[in-house]
Motif scaffolding. Structure first.
Motif, mmCIF file in Angstrom:
data_model
loop_
_atom_site.group_PDB
_atom_site.id
_atom_site.type_symbol
_atom_site.label_atom_id
_atom_site.label_comp_id
_atom_site.label_asym_id
_atom_site.label_seq_id
_atom_site.Cartn_x
_atom_site.Cartn_y
_atom_site.Cartn_z
ATOM 1 N N LEU A 342 0.837 -1.188 0.000
ATOM 2 C CA LEU A 342 0.000 0.000 0.000
ATOM 3 C C LEU A 342 0.879 1.248 0.000
ATOM 4 O O LEU A 342 2.071 1.190 0.293
ATOM 5 C CB LEU A 342 -0.919 0.008 1.228
ATOM 6 C CG LEU A 342 -1.853 -1.199 1.397
ATOM 7 C CD1 LEU A 342 -2.820 -0.964 2.548
ATOM 8 C CD2 LEU A 342 -2.607 -1.512 0.120
ATOM 9 N N CYS A 343 0.284 2.379 -0.337
ATOM 10 C CA CYS A 343 1.021 3.633 -0.447
ATOM 11 C C CYS A 343 1.742 3.964 0.858
ATOM 12 O O CYS A 343 1.128 3.955 1.934
ATOM 13 C CB CYS A 343 0.065 4.763 -0.827
ATOM 14 S SG CYS A 343 0.828 6.405 -0.901
ATOM 15 N N HIS A 349 -4.730 5.378 0.744
ATOM 16 C CA HIS A 349 -4.886 5.715 -0.676
ATOM 17 C C HIS A 349 -4.996 4.454 -1.534
ATOM 18 O O HIS A 349 -5.376 4.530 -2.692
ATOM 19 C CB HIS A 349 -3.688 6.536 -1.165
ATOM 20 C CG HIS A 349 -3.691 7.941 -0.662
ATOM 21 N ND1 HIS A 349 -2.626 8.806 -0.844
ATOM 22 C CD2 HIS A 349 -4.622 8.645 0.023
ATOM 23 C CE1 HIS A 349 -2.902 9.968 -0.294
ATOM 24 N NE2 HIS A 349 -4.107 9.897 0.240
ATOM 25 N N ARG A 351 -3.359 0.651 -3.099
ATOM 26 C CA ARG A 351 -2.135 0.008 -3.588
ATOM 27 C C ARG A 351 -1.222 1.033 -4.253
ATOM 28 O O ARG A 351 -1.670 1.914 -4.979
ATOM 29 C CB ARG A 351 -2.514 -1.074 -4.596
ATOM 30 C CG ARG A 351 -1.358 -1.844 -5.183
ATOM 31 C CD ARG A 351 -0.830 -2.903 -4.229
ATOM 32 N NE ARG A 351 -1.732 -4.032 -4.117
ATOM 33 C CZ ARG A 351 -1.438 -5.164 -3.473
ATOM 34 N NH1 ARG A 351 -0.262 -5.295 -2.898
ATOM 35 N NH2 ARG A 351 -2.317 -6.142 -3.387
ATOM 36 N N ALA A 352 0.073 0.919 -3.981
ATOM 37 C CA ALA A 352 1.045 1.827 -4.583
ATOM 38 C C ALA A 352 1.127 1.591 -6.083
ATOM 39 O O ALA A 352 0.875 0.489 -6.581
ATOM 40 C CB ALA A 352 2.419 1.636 -3.944
ATOM 41 N N ASP A 353 1.488 2.651 -6.792
ATOM 42 C CA ASP A 353 1.589 2.596 -8.249
ATOM 43 C C ASP A 353 3.028 2.351 -8.706
ATOM 44 O O ASP A 353 3.264 1.725 -9.722
ATOM 45 C CB ASP A 353 1.073 3.917 -8.836
ATOM 46 C CG ASP A 353 1.133 3.945 -10.351
ATOM 47 O OD1 ASP A 353 0.382 3.184 -10.976
ATOM 48 O OD2 ASP A 353 1.938 4.719 -10.903
ATOM 49 N N CYS A 372 1.402 5.807 -4.247
ATOM 50 C CA CYS A 372 0.295 5.810 -5.194
ATOM 51 C C CYS A 372 0.569 6.884 -6.244
ATOM 52 O O CYS A 372 1.474 7.702 -6.098
ATOM 53 C CB CYS A 372 -1.031 6.073 -4.483
ATOM 54 S SG CYS A 372 -1.193 7.740 -3.793
ATOM 55 N N GLU A 373 -0.211 6.891 -7.292
ATOM 56 C CA GLU A 373 0.023 7.832 -8.384
ATOM 57 C C GLU A 373 -0.058 9.276 -7.908
ATOM 58 O O GLU A 373 0.759 10.122 -8.287
ATOM 59 C CB GLU A 373 -0.990 7.587 -9.507
ATOM 60 C CG GLU A 373 -0.777 8.483 -10.719
ATOM 61 C CD GLU A 373 -1.747 8.158 -11.842
ATOM 62 O OE1 GLU A 373 -1.692 8.837 -12.880
ATOM 63 O OE2 GLU A 373 -2.563 7.229 -11.675
#
Length: 442
Positions: A342-343, A349, A351-353, A372-373
């Motif tokens: 996760l971010c 926010h 799942r991280a991007d 995240c984005e």
């Protein structure tokens, strides 16, 4: 109230400008370029559908014409403004601010406005003036929770929003789409939130405050154990929710609860997610799930944290543990990168991007964290990302500024700072299992 105050403020500014112009006629009046909000309002006077260039591929001109015809058939004052609303823009990243700006510029008494998502959510938003005759807010909010809209494009979602507005029973539709949450759903499907009006009231139960988390923890342990013993020996080849090979994603309702700072709603969502993880682990065939034990450890750790969670940071930790458990159940092909945690900045926010380099304030060294984005874009633009805060020694600070010895979340960045996340030697579940979470409590 906010709309009326804003109109009075706008009127006062206009009157002052007129007075200054009268008092100083010799000053040259240089016409200023129209604001973005004014441009959008002017465009909406010509057509009820405005689509920013950023969404041109998702809603092409032909599809825009179809939406226009759909709106005309309703006979309602519906207008659609699909514009990217992000943090740092003229609308502060808030769709309600954007809606008020457009409404003021249109100067139209009766208006139903459908907007794109904002910094909090990618979902459409609905606004209505005056009152809620067509229940537009609930009608548009329903779209994000319909199974049929799960993989739908922006044009299809907008068309569905218009359809629900025209029906005039948005609140009923919203409650039906979200009823699974209220009866303790295990989180299958899209999931949902309680109705906004009831979510703010919290839980009026007369039970002692300590009884609910204890009961939940016992129920989760019992259900998980029973399902595991009952189904492990069957050798079933059925698919568990993460067996598609795609990174596990939480229902939209999980992060919607976090966005509204509704801790009670988020707690209910995390309870459902922990239970769903236990069911998924019980249904997973051992022969084809090499990391099944890791998933079970994550399930047990998530229950431990949930049992004594004190606020959003701990509930975020439960979600991080659930994600770790789901990833352990998900078959990964050789050569494919492992799913990101996760971010780091705010695990609520989602799942991280991507992994990015970030230097904390006051430090020379850089950290490599998963973001995240939205947070990644903020860091690249040298803006402060929106971080999850925690109370520490009477102050509210970013969670990662708490000493690592006092917070397993600060020590791990909810998974971002762990080196061997692909092995069972390290990970959030291992750290919670060895007592890091409890020691921080002490």
């Amino acid at each position: 109230m906010f709309s009326d105050l804003k109109r009075l403020t706008t009127a006062a500014v206009v009157a002052l400008a007129a007075l200054l112009a009268t008092a100083a006629p010799s000053v040259a009046q240089v016409p200023s370029a129209p604001s973005p909000g004014q441009k959008i309002a002017d465009a909406l006077r010509e057509s009820p559908v405005y689509v920013d260039a950023a969404y041109a591929d998702s809603v092409p001109p032909a599809r825009q014409k179809q939406l226009v015809r759909q709106i005309e058939k309703t006979g309602l004052p519906i207008k659609v403004a699909l514009v990217p609303i992000v943090q740092g823009d003229a609308y502060e990243g808030e769709s309600d601010v954007f809606a008020e700006v457009v409404h003021d510029r249109l100067d139209q008494r009766e208006l139903i406005l459908v907007t794109g998502g904002d910094k909090w959510s990618g979902n459409l938003n609905g606004f209505e003036w005056p009152g809620e005759k067509q229940q537009a807010r609930d009608a548009v909010g329903t779209v994000g929770f319909l199974d049929e809209m799960k993989d739908a494009g922006l044009a299809e979602q907008t068309a569905k929003a218009i359809e629900l507005i025209a029906r005039g029973d948005g609140t009923k539709a919203y409650e039906k789409a979200t009823e699974s949450l209220g009866n303790g759903s295990s989180g299958k499907g899209n999931g949902s939130l309680p109705h906004p009006e009831t979510a703010e009231k919290g839980d009026d139960s007369s039970l002692p405050s300590w009884l609910l988390p204890v009961a939940v923890a016992l129920a989760l342990a019992a259900v998980g154990l029973v399902l595991f013993v009952r189904r492990r020996g069957r050798g079933r080849s059925g698919r568990h929710p993460s067996a598609t090979g795609a990174p596990f994603a939480f229902p939209q309702a999980v992060f919607a609860a976090a966005r509204t700072a509704d801790e009670a709603a988020l707690r209910r969502q995390t309870e459902a997610e922990v239970l769903a993880l236990g069911e998924a682990a019980a249904e997973a065939p051992p022969a084809s799930t090499p990391h099944l034990q890791r998933a079970l450890d994550a399930y047990a750790a998530a229950g431990t944290v949930l049992d004594s969670a004190r606020g959003l940071p701990d509930l975020a930790g439960v979600l991080a543990l659930v994600a770790e458990g789901r990833d352990a159940l998900t078959p990964h092909r050789d050569g494919t990168p492992a799913p990101l945690p996760l971010c780091f900045f705010n695990p609520l926010h989602g799942r991280a991007d991507a992994r990015i380099r970030w230097r904390p304030l006051g430090r020379r060294d850089q950290l490599r964290v998963a973001a995240c984005e939205e947070c990644g874009s903020a860091v690249r633009a040298r803006r402060a990302p929106e971080v999850l805060t925690a109370d520490h020694e009477g102050r509210t600070i970013p969670y990662f500024e708490i000493p690592a010895a006092e917070s397993v979340w600060a020590a791990t960045g909810y998974g971002s700072l762990l080196r061997n996340t692909e092995t069972e030697a390290d990970g959030l579940a291992v750290r919670v299992g060895r007592g890091d979470f409890s020691r921080g409590r002490g």
